[in-house]
Design an enzyme around this catalytic site. Sequence first.
Site, PDB file in Angstrom:
ATOM      1  N   TYR A  90       0.858  -1.195   0.000  1.00  0.00           N
ATOM      2  CA  TYR A  90       0.000   0.000   0.000  1.00  0.00           C
ATOM      3  C   TYR A  90       0.887   1.236   0.000  1.00  0.00           C
ATOM      4  O   TYR A  90       1.967   1.204  -0.587  1.00  0.00           O
ATOM      5  CB  TYR A  90      -0.999  -0.042   1.166  1.00  0.00           C
ATOM      6  CG  TYR A  90      -2.162   0.883   0.891  1.00  0.00           C
ATOM      7  CD1 TYR A  90      -2.979   0.660  -0.215  1.00  0.00           C
ATOM      8  CD2 TYR A  90      -2.411   1.992   1.678  1.00  0.00           C
ATOM      9  CE1 TYR A  90      -4.015   1.515  -0.522  1.00  0.00           C
ATOM     10  CE2 TYR A  90      -3.454   2.855   1.387  1.00  0.00           C
ATOM     11  CZ  TYR A  90      -4.248   2.622   0.282  1.00  0.00           C
ATOM     12  OH  TYR A  90      -5.268   3.478  -0.030  1.00  0.00           O
ATOM     13  N   ARG A 144      -9.187  10.163  -8.834  1.00  0.00           N
ATOM     14  CA  ARG A 144      -8.351  10.988  -7.938  1.00  0.00           C
ATOM     15  C   ARG A 144      -7.531  10.047  -7.055  1.00  0.00           C
ATOM     16  O   ARG A 144      -7.813   9.878  -5.881  1.00  0.00           O
ATOM     17  CB  ARG A 144      -9.209  11.911  -7.078  1.00  0.00           C
ATOM     18  CG  ARG A 144      -8.414  12.988  -6.325  1.00  0.00           C
ATOM     19  CD  ARG A 144      -9.260  13.675  -5.282  1.00  0.00           C
ATOM     20  NE  ARG A 144      -9.819  12.741  -4.321  1.00  0.00           N
ATOM     21  CZ  ARG A 144      -9.157  12.266  -3.264  1.00  0.00           C
ATOM     22  NH1 ARG A 144      -7.897  12.611  -3.047  1.00  0.00           N
ATOM     23  NH2 ARG A 144      -9.745  11.423  -2.421  1.00  0.00           N
ATOM     24  N   LYS A 162      -6.039  -2.099  -0.840  1.00  0.00           N
ATOM     25  CA  LYS A 162      -6.927  -1.914   0.318  1.00  0.00           C
ATOM     26  C   LYS A 162      -7.472  -3.254   0.797  1.00  0.00           C
ATOM     27  O   LYS A 162      -7.535  -3.530   2.002  1.00  0.00           O
ATOM     28  CB  LYS A 162      -8.090  -0.993  -0.063  1.00  0.00           C
ATOM     29  CG  LYS A 162      -7.727   0.473  -0.166  1.00  0.00           C
ATOM     30  CD  LYS A 162      -7.818   1.155   1.181  1.00  0.00           C
ATOM     31  CE  LYS A 162      -7.537   2.651   1.039  1.00  0.00           C
ATOM     32  NZ  LYS A 162      -7.729   3.388   2.288  1.00  0.00           N
ATOM     33  N   GLU A 233     -13.568   4.457  -3.007  1.00  0.00           N
ATOM     34  CA  GLU A 233     -12.174   4.860  -2.849  1.00  0.00           C
ATOM     35  C   GLU A 233     -11.725   5.736  -4.005  1.00  0.00           C
ATOM     36  O   GLU A 233     -11.916   5.391  -5.180  1.00  0.00           O
ATOM     37  CB  GLU A 233     -11.287   3.610  -2.787  1.00  0.00           C
ATOM     38  CG  GLU A 233      -9.831   3.870  -2.500  1.00  0.00           C
ATOM     39  CD  GLU A 233      -9.583   4.288  -1.065  1.00  0.00           C
ATOM     40  OE1 GLU A 233      -8.536   4.916  -0.813  1.00  0.00           O
ATOM     41  OE2 GLU A 233     -10.418   3.978  -0.195  1.00  0.00           O
ATOM     42  N   ASP A 234     -11.152   6.887  -3.684  1.00  0.00           N
ATOM     43  CA  ASP A 234     -10.472   7.753  -4.644  1.00  0.00           C
ATOM     44  C   ASP A 234     -11.347   8.188  -5.815  1.00  0.00           C
ATOM     45  O   ASP A 234     -10.908   8.212  -6.972  1.00  0.00           O
ATOM     46  CB  ASP A 234      -9.195   7.085  -5.151  1.00  0.00           C
ATOM     47  CG  ASP A 234      -8.087   7.104  -4.097  1.00  0.00           C
ATOM     48  OD1 ASP A 234      -8.257   7.819  -3.091  1.00  0.00           O
ATOM     49  OD2 ASP A 234      -7.078   6.421  -4.262  1.00  0.00           O
ATOM     50  N   ASP A 256     -13.903   5.845   2.188  1.00  0.00           N
ATOM     51  CA  ASP A 256     -12.733   5.870   3.064  1.00  0.00           C
ATOM     52  C   ASP A 256     -12.013   7.209   3.024  1.00  0.00           C
ATOM     53  O   ASP A 256     -11.471   7.647   4.043  1.00  0.00           O
ATOM     54  CB  ASP A 256     -11.773   4.745   2.675  1.00  0.00           C
ATOM     55  CG  ASP A 256     -10.645   4.596   3.681  1.00  0.00           C
ATOM     56  OD1 ASP A 256     -10.936   4.463   4.885  1.00  0.00           O
ATOM     57  OD2 ASP A 256      -9.468   4.632   3.278  1.00  0.00           O
ATOM     58  N   ASP A 257     -12.000   7.880   1.881  1.00  0.00           N
ATOM     59  CA  ASP A 257     -11.322   9.177   1.785  1.00  0.00           C
ATOM     60  C   ASP A 257     -11.985  10.210   2.687  1.00  0.00           C
ATOM     61  O   ASP A 257     -11.314  11.031   3.309  1.00  0.00           O
ATOM     62  CB  ASP A 257     -11.325   9.681   0.340  1.00  0.00           C
ATOM     63  CG  ASP A 257     -10.696   8.684  -0.608  1.00  0.00           C
ATOM     64  OD1 ASP A 257      -9.521   8.349  -0.394  1.00  0.00           O
ATOM     65  OD2 ASP A 257     -11.381   8.223  -1.531  1.00  0.00           O
ATOM     66  N   ALA A 293     -11.322  14.809   1.130  1.00  0.00           N
ATOM     67  CA  ALA A 293     -10.743  14.223   2.331  1.00  0.00           C
ATOM     68  C   ALA A 293     -10.677  15.247   3.454  1.00  0.00           C
ATOM     69  O   ALA A 293     -11.015  14.963   4.608  1.00  0.00           O
ATOM     70  CB  ALA A 293      -9.356  13.664   2.035  1.00  0.00           C
ATOM     71  N   ASN A 399      -0.319  12.002   0.812  1.00  0.00           N
ATOM     72  CA  ASN A 399       0.384  10.838   0.255  1.00  0.00           C
ATOM     73  C   ASN A 399       0.636  11.058  -1.227  1.00  0.00           C
ATOM     74  O   ASN A 399      -0.111  11.772  -1.876  1.00  0.00           O
ATOM     75  CB  ASN A 399      -0.469   9.573   0.435  1.00  0.00           C
ATOM     76  CG  ASN A 399      -0.465   9.065   1.858  1.00  0.00           C
ATOM     77  OD1 ASN A 399       0.586   8.979   2.480  1.00  0.00           O
ATOM     78  ND2 ASN A 399      -1.632   8.748   2.380  1.00  0.00           N
ATOM     79  N   ASN A 443      -2.408   6.356   9.102  1.00  0.00           N
ATOM     80  CA  ASN A 443      -2.784   5.492   7.988  1.00  0.00           C
ATOM     81  C   ASN A 443      -4.210   4.997   8.190  1.00  0.00           C
ATOM     82  O   ASN A 443      -4.549   4.486   9.258  1.00  0.00           O
ATOM     83  CB  ASN A 443      -1.812   4.311   7.912  1.00  0.00           C
ATOM     84  CG  ASN A 443      -1.895   3.553   6.610  1.00  0.00           C
ATOM     85  OD1 ASN A 443      -2.982   3.372   6.062  1.00  0.00           O
ATOM     86  ND2 ASN A 443      -0.754   3.107   6.110  1.00  0.00           N
TER      87      ASN A 443
END
Length: 541
Positions: A90, A144, A162, A233-234, A256-257, A293, A399, A443
């Site tokens: 990851y 993204r 993930k 995600e993203d 999750d973001d 985020a 990140n 994290n």
Amino acid sequence: MSIVLTPYWSPDEGIQKLKMEARAKAPAAPGLMPPVFSMKAQMDRTLLQLRSRTSPIEKYTFLAQVKQADVEAFYKLCLEFMPEITPIIYTPTVGDACLQYSKIYRNPEGLFISLKDKGRIGNILRNWPLANEARISVVTDGSRILGLGDLGVNGMPIAVGKLSLYVAGAGIRPSSTLPITLDLGTNNSSNLSDPLYLGLRQRRPSDTEYDAFMDEFITEMRRVYPKLLVQFEDFSTDHAFSYLERFRNSLPLFNDDIQGTGAVVLAGLLSAARLVPIPRHEHRILLFGAGSASVGVAKQLMSFFTIAGMSEEAARSHIWLVDSKGLVYVGREGVAEYKMYFARRHYTGPPMKDLTEIVKYVKPTVLLGLSTIAGAFTPEVISQMSQNTPRPIIFPLSNPVHLSECTFTEALTHSNGTAIFASGSPFGSEVIGGVRREPGQGNNMYIFPGLGLGAILCRAKNVTDSMVQASALGLAGSLSWDERALELVYPRIERIREISAHIAVKVIRAAQKAGVDNSTDLKRMDDTLLLEFVKGKMWNP
């Protein structure tokens, strides 16, 4: 070999059923293995081969081969060498893996659904070979990826990575995981001109077409996978917020973001605040970067104040946002709607863009970076933070590591060793004044495995805000006495399974309190028995 069948009660069907217990692999026939072979030596051999690779991306591709050849060996390696393996599978290495995905691709590890599949998405979903076992899916559209922008179908390693952490960190069975990449084109010109690019060579469609595709996708996900927990995600900022709100009541789903990042930062802040000799209500939080985020984090950080008795309005007044155009306030041009909740209502001065000046004006005790602007926390900014509070809390969370707002060394050096630090990517320890200081790493891996495990075990109908908050409180409460004595902000990653079990219990209790749980038998267990139940459900290689 004997087949062991164990009876269990199926509350959905109201009947007793049988399940086949896991069995050890049958030994190879004579002559098909070397005369002297042991799994222990094979693990040592695999680790030696891994460490012989010189670059992180070489290590990533090697581990992908190990995972495909022997999934149990892969996860055994992950569990035994968690601090070493996690940065490879990851962040930060997964960012490079995404950038190079179309070049290093060898075998599919997930499901690809493209815009051209509209009208038959259900059929595509049914093609997954382990459809009956799927319990958790990470879904990305690649628009993204981390701080790297629109990578299109090259975002698949994010979903794969993930889910590897769900397995390693929470004991989700590997066969229960389903990585999905939605290919709705890409606006990245480099991808469009790359002859090896694996995705559609077209730009992303209008929001109307996007929404219609997503509506069909979620409808079919509910139909084909009624027991599935979904993690978004993203997605791009606008879509991240709109699709979370659009679909979160249709099936068990979280982003999750927005929510995971917010929970892990809240947990870190709760731990860090114990080290700062000022009352909770005197803290002021400044977030540099105002994407999905960041705003998600800001909303979650409201709990930092409200659980201490502050009103929602008072809590909001303690949080400031800074975006690419400076301090976010009502009346300023170009403030997106999703940022308006935290826009300052009483600021009447000129636009303020310089971060050092903003830090002087706001006098924050907490500075969070989610901007992906490397070096944004300059020596002047860090020094000014030290003047605001005796122990400045500085979390550069962007990140991968090369986009971090500052390094651990810079934070300690320019705060005279007083900074309480956590970052999004890993940094090494430092010696200040003869004392070794360890950086925290905020994290999301600390949050989403336990959150997902708890939601799956209680068969949650939805993932509520209270469940996400419970995961943060569970993480903050999981520090050992030794870790507290060392002033760690987050527990050691080697304890991830223990931490995830603790978080899962908190999440289950929150789901029960919210009335969204379907496994009513768990309500009759006290916390000790429930914790043992959770640990017993964790898969081990």
